[in-house]
Design an enzyme around this catalytic site. Structure first.
Site: not given
Ligand code: UD1
Length: 358
Positions: A202-203
């Site tokens: 997740l980024h």
């Protein structure tokens, strides 16, 4: 012939590893430049080690900052390198701020640009990566496309000159590491069992920088952890935002949060996962390479063929859809092999640059 290749962020190190090797094989002199966009050991140095990349001759030391700062600093510093080195060609990868800055610097000095991973498009049109892609494709002489859809996207924009379908260089390197990495050892290190854990990353700023979206995703991770182990190597940006928004309690302690990991461990964890949950452009494809279903936390994707073939489902930041994507994933269509080429994309790119027929 002399080329300068510019890299700066994780996915670019991966692509450069195989393209740089093939340039060497074809006797093309390559100078490697690191913008410094990614600078933490786990985000940069570990990739150079594991991928056996040549040392950059220049590190522009750009670091973190706003998009304008990052792009602007890279542009200023990279121009100095180009003036000194006078290359025949600049090679750029993907869609980061480093990519766009490199394209502008080269164009202003009338140096030709080759764009590896050209022609990808997705919504929302204002996401930074999309802006970077569209502009870089406009500037590039060589547009190396990983898929047929990428070629069609360029056609829709009236771009047909210098467009080559080569396949995806990330497929080339994934195949190589899949053969060499010791999966058993990596699973043991993280106490995981094959096909019995979820790998999550997740980024993207639209997920991490919005409190509502970030907490919905973290709640989904926590719910997944009630049924199956979930491991997530988190990007520093994501960790920072979790603390800023005070969401530490939203993420269950059963979610195994670890530091970003090297490419070899990532290939192993992807290969043996039950499902991959991600908003990474690279990983949503890598799980398909490994024959693992993907759950993509975006409203759209530049790898739309994987959604059409049901390898990936798009769940945005929706908690319910995310959890059900993992446990009720549709059955992928059969006969969808080789969407991204034959594992020889980098060789084709080097050949074209050398002026040979592919
Ligand atoms: C960038 C790319 C994205 C790519 C991703 C891969 C852009 C616009 N985005 O996103 O296309 O998929 O890299 O990882 O270029 N940070 C650190 N240490 C690091 C690097 C970053 O702490 O080594 C933190 C900083 O707080 C920084 C933030 O992460 O401000 C975001 O990093 P940045 O380089 O702006 O973009 P990425 O999210 O990494």
């Amino acid at each position: 012939m002399k080329v300068v290749s510019l890299v700066g962020a994780r996915p670019q190190f991966v692509k450069e590893a195989i393209v740089g090797e093939k340039l060497d094989e074809f006797g093309i002199e390559e100078i490697l430049v690191h913008s410094g966009q990614h600078y933490d050991f786990n985000m940069s140095e570990v990739f150079f080690k594991v991928l056996n990349l040549k040392s950059p001759k220049y590190n522009l030391g750009v670091g973190s900052g706003t998009h304008g700062e990052q792009t602007g600093k890279t542009l200023i510093e990279f121009e100095k390198v180009l003036i000194k080195e006078k290359p025949d060609l600049v090679i750029l990868y993907g869609d980061t701020n480093t990519t766009l800055a490199g394209a502008i610097a080269a164009a202003k000095l009338k140096i030709s640009v080759a764009h590896v991973e050209a022609g990808l498009r997705q919504e929302p049109k204002d996401m930074p990566e999309e802006v970077n892609r569209v502009l870089t494709d406009r500037i590039s002489k060589y547009k190396f496309c990983p898929s047929k859809i990428a070629v069609q996207n360029l056609e829709h924009e009236g771009i047909t000159d210098g467009v080559y379908i080569t396949g995806d260089v990330m497929y080339d390197i994934f195949l190589r590491f899949q053969k060499s990495v010791n999966g058993e050892k990596v699973l043991k290190k993280y106490a995981l069992k094959p096909k019995n854990y979820v790998l999550a990353t997740l980024h993207r700023d639209f997920n991490t920088d919005n409190e509502k979206r970030l907490s919905a995703i973290l709640r989904a991770f926590s719910r997944i952890s009630e049924k199956m182990p979930i491991i997530t190597p988190l990007h520093p940006r994501t960790v920072k935002r979790i603390h800023e928004f005070g969401l530490e309690n939203v993420i269950s302690k059963d979610v195994k949060v670890i530091e970003p990991i090297g490419y070899d461990e990532m290939v192993a964890l992807t290969t043996h996962a039950h499902t991959v949950v991600t908003d990474s452009g690279g990983l949503q494809k890598e799980c398909y390479f490994a024959g693992v279903p993907g759950v993509v936390m975006m409203i759209d994707t530049s790898w739309i063929e994987l959604v059409e073939s049901k390898w990936n489902v798009l769940v945005d930041a929706d908690e319910e859809k995310n959890v059900s994507g993992v446990f009720n994933h549709p059955k992928p269509l059969e006969g969808m092999d080789n969407i991204y080429g034959d594992g020889k994309a980098a060789k084709k790119i080097a050949k074209i640059i050398k002026g040979k027929k592919i």
